[in-house]
Design a protein around this motif. Sequence first.
Motif, PDB file in Angstrom:
ATOM      1  N   ALA A  42       0.861  -1.192   0.000  1.00 31.71           N
ATOM      2  CA  ALA A  42       0.000   0.000   0.000  1.00 31.71           C
ATOM      3  C   ALA A  42       0.894   1.238   0.000  1.00 31.71           C
ATOM      4  N   ASP A  43       1.616   1.420  -1.112  1.00 29.57           N
ATOM      5  CA  ASP A  43       2.626   2.474  -1.173  1.00 29.57           C
ATOM      6  C   ASP A  43       2.249   3.599  -2.125  1.00 29.57           C
ATOM      7  N   ARG A  44       0.991   3.595  -2.587  1.00 27.96           N
ATOM      8  CA  ARG A  44       0.522   4.654  -3.486  1.00 27.96           C
ATOM      9  C   ARG A  44      -0.992   4.746  -3.359  1.00 27.96           C
ATOM     10  N   ILE A  45      -1.552   5.865  -3.750  1.00 27.87           N
ATOM     11  CA  ILE A  45      -3.000   5.993  -3.647  1.00 27.87           C
ATOM     12  C   ILE A  45      -3.654   5.130  -4.727  1.00 27.87           C
ATOM     13  N   GLU A  46      -4.877   4.694  -4.436  1.00 33.58           N
ATOM     14  CA  GLU A  46      -5.563   3.854  -5.402  1.00 33.58           C
ATOM     15  C   GLU A  46      -7.044   4.192  -5.468  1.00 33.58           C
ATOM     16  N   VAL A  47      -7.618   3.881  -6.601  1.00 35.57           N
ATOM     17  CA  VAL A  47      -9.064   3.988  -6.785  1.00 35.57           C
ATOM     18  C   VAL A  47      -9.548   2.621  -7.247  1.00 35.57           C
ATOM     19  N   CYS A  48     -10.769   2.271  -6.896  1.00 39.13           N
ATOM     20  CA  CYS A  48     -11.298   0.982  -7.319  1.00 39.13           C
ATOM     21  C   CYS A  48     -12.618   1.162  -8.051  1.00 39.13           C
ATOM     22  N   PHE A  49     -12.919   0.197  -8.892  1.00 33.07           N
ATOM     23  CA  PHE A  49     -14.159   0.177  -9.658  1.00 33.07           C
ATOM     24  C   PHE A  49     -14.978  -1.034  -9.227  1.00 33.07           C
ATOM     25  N   ALA A  50     -16.191  -0.777  -8.795  1.00 40.88           N
ATOM     26  CA  ALA A  50     -17.095  -1.845  -8.376  1.00 40.88           C
ATOM     27  C   ALA A  50     -18.362  -1.757  -9.214  1.00 40.88           C
ATOM     28  N   GLY A  51     -18.942  -2.895  -9.520  1.00 40.72           N
ATOM     29  CA  GLY A  51     -20.170  -2.856 -10.292  1.00 40.72           C
ATOM     30  C   GLY A  51     -20.813  -4.215 -10.417  1.00 40.72           C
ATOM     31  N   ARG A  52     -22.111  -4.201 -10.627  1.00 39.99           N
ATOM     32  CA  ARG A  52     -22.862  -5.418 -10.854  1.00 39.99           C
ATOM     33  C   ARG A  52     -22.310  -6.110 -12.095  1.00 39.99           C
ATOM     34  N   SER A  53     -22.400  -7.425 -12.114  1.00 42.66           N
ATOM     35  CA  SER A  53     -21.921  -8.176 -13.271  1.00 42.66           C
ATOM     36  C   SER A  53     -22.559  -7.651 -14.553  1.00 42.66           C
ATOM     37  N   ASN A  54     -21.739  -7.481 -15.570  1.00 40.80           N
ATOM     38  CA  ASN A  54     -22.171  -7.016 -16.886  1.00 40.80           C
ATOM     39  C   ASN A  54     -22.584  -5.548 -16.937  1.00 40.80           C
ATOM     40  N   VAL A  55     -22.095  -4.738 -15.991  1.00 41.11           N
ATOM     41  CA  VAL A  55     -22.423  -3.312 -15.990  1.00 41.11           C
ATOM     42  C   VAL A  55     -21.561  -2.525 -16.984  1.00 41.11           C
ATOM     43  N   GLY A  56     -20.519  -3.171 -17.492  1.00 39.40           N
ATOM     44  CA  GLY A  56     -19.640  -2.498 -18.448  1.00 39.40           C
ATOM     45  C   GLY A  56     -18.355  -1.981 -17.834  1.00 39.40           C
ATOM     46  N   LYS A  57     -17.929  -2.637 -16.757  1.00 44.15           N
ATOM     47  CA  LYS A  57     -16.747  -2.186 -16.013  1.00 44.15           C
ATOM     48  C   LYS A  57     -15.467  -2.317 -16.839  1.00 44.15           C
ATOM     49  N   SER A  58     -15.281  -3.495 -17.444  1.00 44.78           N
ATOM     50  CA  SER A  58     -14.071  -3.705 -18.251  1.00 44.78           C
ATOM     51  C   SER A  58     -14.027  -2.735 -19.426  1.00 44.78           C
ATOM     52  N   SER A  59     -15.162  -2.531 -20.059  1.00 42.80           N
ATOM     53  CA  SER A  59     -15.213  -1.611 -21.209  1.00 42.80           C
ATOM     54  C   SER A  59     -14.864  -0.192 -20.794  1.00 42.80           C
ATOM     55  N   LEU A  60     -15.321   0.216 -19.607  1.00 42.42           N
ATOM     56  CA  LEU A  60     -15.029   1.567 -19.131  1.00 42.42           C
ATOM     57  C   LEU A  60     -13.545   1.719 -18.801  1.00 42.42           C
ATOM     58  N   ILE A  61     -12.960   0.721 -18.148  1.00 42.73           N
ATOM     59  CA  ILE A  61     -11.528   0.778 -17.834  1.00 42.73           C
ATOM     60  C   ILE A  61     -10.711   0.840 -19.129  1.00 42.73           C
ATOM     61  N   ASN A  62     -11.122   0.058 -20.118  1.00 42.37           N
ATOM     62  CA  ASN A  62     -10.427   0.100 -21.411  1.00 42.37           C
ATOM     63  C   ASN A  62     -10.568   1.475 -22.064  1.00 42.37           C
ATOM     64  N   ALA A  63     -11.766   2.075 -21.977  1.00 36.96           N
ATOM     65  CA  ALA A  63     -11.986   3.403 -22.559  1.00 36.96           C
ATOM     66  C   ALA A  63     -11.142   4.463 -21.843  1.00 36.96           C
ATOM     67  N   TYR A 102     -25.641 -11.925  -9.512  1.00 39.02           N
ATOM     68  CA  TYR A 102     -25.947 -12.753 -10.681  1.00 39.02           C
ATOM     69  C   TYR A 102     -24.730 -13.451 -11.277  1.00 39.02           C
ATOM     70  N   ALA A 103     -23.713 -13.644 -10.476  1.00 36.23           N
ATOM     71  CA  ALA A 103     -22.504 -14.306 -10.984  1.00 36.23           C
ATOM     72  C   ALA A 103     -22.807 -15.777 -11.274  1.00 36.23           C
ATOM     73  N   GLU A 104     -22.393 -16.224 -12.452  1.00 34.54           N
ATOM     74  CA  GLU A 104     -22.577 -17.628 -12.814  1.00 34.54           C
ATOM     75  C   GLU A 104     -21.437 -18.435 -12.212  1.00 34.54           C
ATOM     76  N   ALA A 105     -21.525 -18.641 -10.932  1.00 30.02           N
ATOM     77  CA  ALA A 105     -20.474 -19.358 -10.218  1.00 30.02           C
ATOM     78  C   ALA A 105     -21.100 -20.041  -9.008  1.00 30.02           C
ATOM     79  N   PRO A 106     -20.443 -21.077  -8.485  1.00 35.41           N
ATOM     80  CA  PRO A 106     -20.969 -21.754  -7.304  1.00 35.41           C
ATOM     81  C   PRO A 106     -21.092 -20.796  -6.119  1.00 35.41           C
ATOM     82  N   VAL A 107     -22.047 -21.076  -5.266  1.00 40.80           N
ATOM     83  CA  VAL A 107     -22.321 -20.214  -4.113  1.00 40.80           C
ATOM     84  C   VAL A 107     -21.081 -20.011  -3.247  1.00 40.80           C
ATOM     85  N   ALA A 108     -20.310 -21.059  -3.051  1.00 44.24           N
ATOM     86  CA  ALA A 108     -19.114 -20.966  -2.201  1.00 44.24           C
ATOM     87  C   ALA A 108     -18.091 -19.998  -2.799  1.00 44.24           C
TER      88      ALA A 108
END
Length: 216
Positions: A42-63, A102-108
């Motif tokens: 933790a040696d620099r400031i950071e920002v994080c992106f959170a969002g519901r599955s399929n909200v377009g998070k990866s596309s926004l980071i790429n943009a 809505y993640a298509e993954a096992p509950v655990a």
Amino acid sequence: MSLKFPLAPEPEFEASEKGRLLFAGPVEFLKGVVAMSGMPPADRIEVCFAGRSNVGKSSLINALTGRKTLARASNTPGRTQEINFFTLGEERYLVDLPGYGYAEAPVAIVAKWQALLKQYLSGRATLRRAFVLIDTRHGVKAVDEEIMKLLNRSAVTFQVVMTKSDKVNNATREANIAQVQAALAKHPAAYPEIIITSSEKGEGVETLRATIAGLV
């Protein structure tokens, strides 16, 4: 309520240029983390992106970064199973959190992600702001309320970024902005400006870059 959570204005030239230069510089994938023990220093400031599955998070980071494949976009909800760290220049981390709901993954597996998310949000002193992505087509849903409550409890300032603004007509857009503004009034950790974005059209990208560059 609309006065309390207005739409973020266009940045001034100086702020815009600062954001442009930051994201024009080196942005590299650092690592994917599946446990707190794997977190980078933790040696620099950071920002994080959170969002519901399929909200377009990866596309926004790429943009934001101008790199088409930096964050892997996928049509399969819940594909991102790690906290992904990217170095943004020499002084910042950009952090991509696992999609929630809505993640298509096992509950655990989902429970494990959620536990890691809570640990990260409450235990990362260098985290300056969380950007919570809300789909402009749908507004705030129950799963979004859950992440906002978690951010309240963790005392992490969060700012809503509405995605896919180009996918709705003006009436739906205005109605869902009003719905988001009303929902935010219940959350003390909410930053009092909303950023409207479209990854495809580039709307709001300059504003979001300037916002991130201005955090110290």
